[in-house]
Structures are given as C-alpha cells and as structure tokens.
Design an enzyme around this catalytic site. Structure first.
Site, short mmCIF file in Angstrom:
data_model
loop_
_atom_site.label_atom_id
_atom_site.label_comp_id
_atom_site.label_asym_id
_atom_site.label_seq_id
_atom_site.Cartn_x
_atom_site.Cartn_y
_atom_site.Cartn_z
N ARG A 39 0.75 -1.27 0.60
CA ARG A 39 0.11 0.36 0.51
C ARG A 39 0.90 1.23 0.29
O ARG A 39 0.88 2.55 -0.81
CB ARG A 39 -0.75 -0.03 0.74
CG ARG A 39 -2.05 -1.08 0.96
CD ARG A 39 -2.96 -0.99 2.48
NE ARG A 39 -3.95 -1.97 2.09
CZ ARG A 39 -5.03 -2.58 2.70
NH1 ARG A 39 -5.55 -0.90 3.87
NH2 ARG A 39 -5.76 -3.09 2.85
N ASP A 141 -16.30 8.61 9.78
CA ASP A 141 -14.67 7.35 9.31
C ASP A 141 -13.31 8.43 9.81
O ASP A 141 -13.63 9.98 10.02
CB ASP A 141 -15.04 7.25 8.77
CG ASP A 141 -14.28 5.76 7.65
OD1 ASP A 141 -14.62 5.03 7.68
OD2 ASP A 141 -12.48 5.88 7.77
C1 LIG Z 1 -13.87 -2.70 6.64
S1 LIG Z 1 -14.60 -0.74 7.10
C2 LIG Z 1 -15.96 -1.39 7.83
C3 LIG Z 1 -16.97 -0.86 6.71
C4 LIG Z 1 -18.31 -0.51 7.22
N1 LIG Z 1 -18.82 -0.49 8.65
C5 LIG Z 1 -19.04 -1.98 6.84
O1 LIG Z 1 -19.53 -3.31 8.02
O2 LIG Z 1 -18.71 -2.71 5.89
C6 LIG Z 1 -13.51 0.07 8.57
C7 LIG Z 1 -13.54 1.53 8.53
O3 LIG Z 1 -13.04 2.00 9.71
C8 LIG Z 1 -11.94 3.03 9.80
N2 LIG Z 1 -11.90 3.42 10.78
C9 LIG Z 1 -10.44 2.48 11.45
N3 LIG Z 1 -9.96 3.09 12.54
C10 LIG Z 1 -11.01 3.92 12.69
C11 LIG Z 1 -10.56 4.69 14.29
N4 LIG Z 1 -9.60 5.23 15.08
N5 LIG Z 1 -11.69 6.00 13.81
C12 LIG Z 1 -13.18 5.25 12.82
N6 LIG Z 1 -12.76 5.12 12.05
C13 LIG Z 1 -11.82 4.07 12.09
C14 LIG Z 1 -11.38 2.52 8.18
O4 LIG Z 1 -11.46 3.94 7.81
C15 LIG Z 1 -12.68 1.62 7.58
O5 LIG Z 1 -13.32 2.51 6.56
#
Ligand SMILES: C[S@@+](CC[C@H](N)C(=O)[O-])C[C@H]1O[C@@H](n2cnc3c(N)ncnc32)[C@H](O)[C@@H]1O
Length: 270
Positions: A39, A141
C-alpha cells in the site's frame, strides 16, 4: 525504481505500526508486513523516495499533514458494500422500526462507515418503512478521503450486487455515458444521510444521542484495550433502550458488559 514492491524491514514496519496504533488504534500484526509495503509503495514511487524509512521521516515532518492523512487512508481497510450482513437489516425492519414512536426523531449512527454503503442501506430500510419521516442517518469515519466518496454517493454497481433488485431500482440511478457501471444514490435518500470525520479512539465531538449504533467490521483491527476505549466513547451516545450492532465476526466478550445480547451480534442498552 522497479515496479516490484520492495520489502519493508522490521524497523520501518515498526515505525508505521506504532504510529497507526497511536493515531487510529489499528493493531498491525507482522502478518500485515507485505500488505503495508504494497500500500505504501505507491507513495514511495510518487515521490521517488528510496525507502519506507525515508517516507516515514517525510510524513512526520511538520509541513506534511496532507501526506499523514494520505498514509492513514492507505493503511486503513475500507472494504464495504450495500446490504452487508442482511440479518442486521432484517432485525432493524422487524424488531426496531415497529417500536419507534411517531413523536421525536429516530437517529442511526453508522460509525466507521467507510464509503457509506452501510449508511445508505440503513437509509433505504428507513425510507421503506417510515417514508420521508422524522429520521436521519449519520455516518462517520477516520478517513477523510473515504468520506468524500461517501458524500459523492456514486458507487461501482458491483458494490450493490447483494442489494435486493427492488431497492436498487427504487433508490439508485443507473450511470450512463462516462458513469456507465456506476450507480448514484437518489437525492431524496442522500438528503437524509450526513457524514463527518470522527476518530473513535479520541473524544467524540457533540453528535447527540442515537437510537441505534452500527459498529461493524472495524473492531477486528483493534486490540482489547482499544475496543474497550471505543465502547466507552460510544456508549454515552446510545439512548437507553437503544441497540448496538457489531459484525457477526466480532464479539464484545471481555470488552463491554453494559449491554445485553438480544440476538447474535445485536446488543441493547438497558
Ligand atoms: C472495513 S470498514 C467497515 C465499513 C462498514 N462498517 C462495514 O461493515 O461494511 C472499516 C472502517 O473503519 C475505519 N476506521 C479504522 N480505524 C478507525 C478509527 N480509529 N476511527 C474511526 N474509523 C476508523 C476505516 O477507515 C474503515 O473505513
């Protein structure tokens, strides 16, 4: 610089590991080394920087706030799609929405929403059952770049392959010309959904109270201490009697005992 991805050494990997843990709570295990290299390599190529260590030094420099955000965006996993884990939407429709009182606002938070497919799926359920009533969906997010996708509300059609055809037809416009292969969420639905940049491990800004919080597929990246912190941050924003929904592949065992399990991966606040 060749096109094959150079490996990242332990010292370099640990620099990124410590930084992303402190910044987002994400716990990168050594198994993620080649993923991290793959990445970040794009940025090394972009700047013609010889090593991951030099890139790390560059992003830590005072004037490089944009590049810090860029690296953060690259190291978060944003995989998501419409109608993911449909049991949760069934539960919402069958067991939560029927209990909503006509007075007062009904609010759902899609925390860690990624590009917004979860938030728009929730909005479709609410529009189906409550019409254009007194409800709203809030998505958040940590990644600003992914939130700009969410606000644009244009998605490759493949992201909607699990969405029932009827909902796709009713709430999405099909792209034509240079938008062929994409869908655009209908504006009436978009107007009910708002997005904001929120880091779940930091103090949560004043977002108010919610009837339901979805926190799916993000805690898998956190260790137990971080999960506990995130739950402490979020729970004050859930109304008494409100529902908290995690992914089927996650668990709150040993993380939070303030919620009652009411269905697999669905909890309720007393
Ligand atoms: C795999 S996605 C999940 C999306 C959705 N909730 C789903 O279940 O399909 C995980 C997301 O968590 C966000 N993320 C990771 N660490 C975070 C944090 N400390 N605070 C807020 N968002 C975070 C990432 O940017 C990413 O977009």
């Amino acid at each position: 610089m060749s096109n094959s991805v150079p490996s990242i050494n332990d010292r370099e990997f640990n620099q990124f590991k410590s930084w992303i843990y402190k910044r987002a709570g994400i716990n990168l295990t050594p198994a993620k080394k080649s993923l991290v290299a793959g990445r970040l390599y794009k940025r090394l190529k972009h700047y013609d920087i010889p090593s991951y260590g030099d890139y790390f030094k560059m992003i830590m420099d005072e004037g490089n706030k944009n590049e810090l955000q860029w690296a953060l965006d690259l190291l978060t996993t944003n995989e998501t799609y419409f109608y993911r884990e449909p049991n949760h939407f069934d539960f919402l429709v069958k067991h939560i929405i029927p209990t909503v009182s006509a007075s007062g606002q009904f609010r759902i938070w899609s925390a860690a929403s990624s590009s917004g497919e979860e938030a728009y799926t929730i909005a479709m359920m609410l529009m189906e059952k409550m019409g254009d009533g007194n409800w709203s969906v809030f998505g958040s997010d940590i990644s600003e770049q992914i939130l700009s996708h969410a606000r644009r509300a244009q998605f490759p059609l493949v992201k909607a392959r699990n969405l029932p055809e009827m909902l796709l037809r009713k709430y999405c416009l099909k792209g034509v010309g240079n938008k062929e292969g994409f869908l655009m969420v209908q504006s009436a639905l978009r107007s009910k959904v708002d997005f904001k940049n929120i880091n779940l491990i930091e103090r949560i800004p004043n977002v108010g109270l919610f009837d339901v919080i979805f926190l799916r597929n993000v805690m898998i990246y956190f260790d137990t201490a971080t999960k506990q912190k995130v739950m402490q941050n979020l729970l004050p924003h859930l109304k008494p009697g409100g529902y908290f929904i995690i992914s089927h592949s996650e668990s709150l065992n040993g993380v939070c005992d303030a919620l009652k399990l009411v269905s697999p991966s669905i909890y309720q606040k007393s």
